[in-house]
Design a protein around this motif. Structure first.
Motif, short mmCIF file in Angstrom:
data_model
loop_
_atom_site.label_atom_id
_atom_site.label_comp_id
_atom_site.label_asym_id
_atom_site.label_seq_id
_atom_site.Cartn_x
_atom_site.Cartn_y
_atom_site.Cartn_z
N GLY A 196 0.83 -1.19 0.00
CA GLY A 196 0.00 0.00 0.00
C GLY A 196 0.87 1.24 0.00
N LEU A 197 0.22 2.40 0.05
CA LEU A 197 0.95 3.65 -0.10
C LEU A 197 0.28 4.75 0.70
CD1 LEU A 197 3.12 5.32 -1.83
CD2 LEU A 197 1.21 5.82 -3.34
N CYS A 198 1.09 5.60 1.32
CA CYS A 198 0.58 6.88 1.83
C CYS A 198 1.70 7.90 1.71
CB CYS A 198 0.06 6.76 3.26
SG CYS A 198 1.30 6.36 4.50
N SER A 199 1.31 9.16 1.62
CA SER A 199 2.33 10.20 1.44
C SER A 199 1.94 11.47 2.18
CB SER A 199 2.54 10.51 -0.05
OG SER A 199 1.39 11.10 -0.61
N LEU A 200 2.94 12.28 2.48
CA LEU A 200 2.71 13.54 3.17
C LEU A 200 3.84 14.52 2.86
CD1 LEU A 200 3.88 13.28 6.85
CD2 LEU A 200 3.90 11.27 5.40
N GLU A 201 3.58 15.78 3.14
CA GLU A 201 4.60 16.81 3.00
C GLU A 201 4.75 17.53 4.34
OE1 GLU A 201 3.78 19.41 -0.26
OE2 GLU A 201 3.97 17.82 -1.77
N VAL A 202 5.98 17.91 4.64
CA VAL A 202 6.29 18.59 5.90
C VAL A 202 6.90 19.94 5.58
CG1 VAL A 202 7.63 18.50 8.02
CG2 VAL A 202 6.73 16.38 7.03
N GLN A 203 6.40 21.00 6.23
CA GLN A 203 7.01 22.33 6.10
C GLN A 203 7.45 22.80 7.48
OE1 GLN A 203 5.17 25.34 3.61
NE2 GLN A 203 5.65 26.94 5.11
N MET A 204 8.73 23.13 7.60
CA MET A 204 9.31 23.60 8.85
C MET A 204 9.56 25.11 8.74
SD MET A 204 10.36 22.36 11.81
CE MET A 204 10.86 20.65 11.55
#
Length: 451
Positions: A196-204
């Motif tokens: 399966g797959l999941c994704s995310l983006e992080v902004q610091m």
């Protein structure tokens, strides 16, 4: 009936037709190709009609169309639903193509062109196999349906809803998909698991502006330092994901499953050398095949921020970014995993920084028992044509719609692929080995007879 003779006599025409389809730039990800995607749908609908399929219909969606067709004249016999996709990946970087991506060319027994192996070439085999049986025998040994979409390369946003709304229309005893590959030349494989797959983006974020590193260096937080510290907390030194609860729904590998991985005969030394690596790396206690087929991952796909131009710029960046994807196995739920990662991130934000997490894709893992009768029939068909019994594999990639078909239609999914791992799918110079074009046609005909 001698199908080998039939396919040989019609080979030039079949490949000519496939070239015509491959010349349509049906890139679903790029809005400027919307008309081309529709053109590819109309083209395949016409071929389904010409092959003798009935009830051919182009179903419009909020995105690109879904093409349906059937031939239901085998009372009391099983129904096979063939799934495939007519959309293709973008072609960048264009300068690395030896011949133009939408001008199909044969070199060294390989058909080059975008979509040749993923998935137009492999899907085309099913239509020509059905056409051959109807022309030779005037009837099919099974009932058959086709469901062909134009959005697989953009995560199939509209197909799950279509399946749920048309469950009766698509009802089948087995779902047949050719969008995977052989283990290597002459060694067929049947995929029994997809991650399966999941994704995310992080902004610091740190300060409200970039700062001069001479005036402020050593006295204020640095967004790049902060994101590196955060990202480093996601794994331990042995390659295991450190997010609490990440492995809760991951099943242990059974001795039987490990024995199947051994059959893949992955030469880790050769792999390391071919990739120009000093060493392979991954979760301790597992082989390369196990790590990439049956274990979950958390990977950094992009980390960026600050000055990236030529030369130097003495700046302390105010923000930094990271793109993260996970491959999931077993009963891992993509939403649950995203929530656990987000909790970890918020609890590991360095002093002086703030973080924003954006959750993106979600796709469930898929597994099927190799002893399932339909998979055994597929294995027999491969063995009859290729002369060797296929290996049951678990693939590291994700085709989320496979799990959706299995769950919504409550039918076994047979991943009967005819590509090869080195055919550059998603990359420049994508191609399809014509040896598997020829053998694929025979294997599909054989499988439908066994079903």
């Amino acid at each position: 009936m001698n199908y080998q003779t039939y396919f040989q006599e019609n080979r030039e025409q079949h490949i000519g037709e496939l070239k015509e389809w491959l010349s349509i730039p049906s890139i679903s990800a790029l809005s400027e190709h919307k008309a081309d995607v529709k053109k590819a749908a109309v083209w395949i609908a016409e071929k389904l009609n010409q092959a003798g399929l009935e009830n051919v219909k182009i179903h419009e969606t909020e995105g690109h169309p879904i093409v349906y067709a059937d031939h239901l004249h085998a009372p009391g016999k099983p129904t096979v639903l063939v799934y495939g996709h007519y959309d293709v990946q973008p072609v960048d970087p264009l300068h690395l193509w030896e011949t133009p991506p939408f001008e199909p060319t044969i070199r060294d027994g390989k058909l080059f062109g975008r979509g040749s192996t993923d998935d137009k070439g492999q899907l085309f085999l099913h239509i020509k196999a059905v056409e051959a049986i109807l022309q030779q025998e005037k009837a099919l040994p099974v009932n058959i349906k086709f469901c062909i979409e134009g959005e697989e390369e953009v995560s199939s946003p509209n197909l799950p809803g279509f399946l749920e709304q048309n469950e009766e229309l698509l009802k089948a005893d087995v779902v047949l998909i050719s969008d995977t590959s052989l283990l290597e030349k002459g060694r067929p494989a049947i995929c029994t698991g997809l991650r399966g797959l999941c994704s995310l983006e992080v902004q610091m974020n740190t300060a409200n502006t970039d700062l001069h590193s001479g005036s402020y260096g050593g006295g204020v937080p640095n967004a790049l330092h902060a994101i590196v510290t955060l990202l480093n907390s996601l794994h331990d030194e042995k390659g295991r994901v450190s997010v609490a609860g990440f492995y809760d729904d991951v099943p242990a590998l059974t001795p039987e499953a490990r024995a199947e991985f051994v059959k893949q005969s992955v030469d880790e030394g050769k792999l390391q050398k071919d990739l120009g690596l000093e060493a392979l790396f991954g979760e301790e206690g597992y082989t390369f095949a196990e790590r990439t087929g049956a274990r979950p991952t958390l990977e950094l796909n992009g980390v960026y921020g600050g000055f990236q131009g030529e030369g130097s710029k003495t700046v302390i960046p105010k923000e930094a970014h990271a793109k993260i994807t996970c491959r999931l196995v077993g009963n891992q739920n993509p939403q649950d995993i995203l929530n656990k990662i987000e909790t970890h991130i918020h609890s590991h934000v360095p002093v002086g920084a703030t973080v924003t997490v954006t959750q993106l894709e979600k796709g469930n893992p898929f597994t099927i028992d190799p002893s399932t009768p339909m998979l055994q029939k597929a294995a027999e068909a491969y063995e009859h044509v290729y002369g060797v019994r296929p290996v049951f594999t678990r693939d590291g990639g994700s085709i989320p719609i496979v799990e959706t078909f299995s769950r919504v239609l409550a039918a076994p999914v047979v991943c009967m692929g005819f590509g090869l791992p080195d055919e550059n799918l998603h990359a420049p110079n994508e191609h399809f080995n014509l040896e598997n074009f020829d053998k694929g046609l025979l294997t599909i005909v054989d499988f439908l007879g066994r079903v």
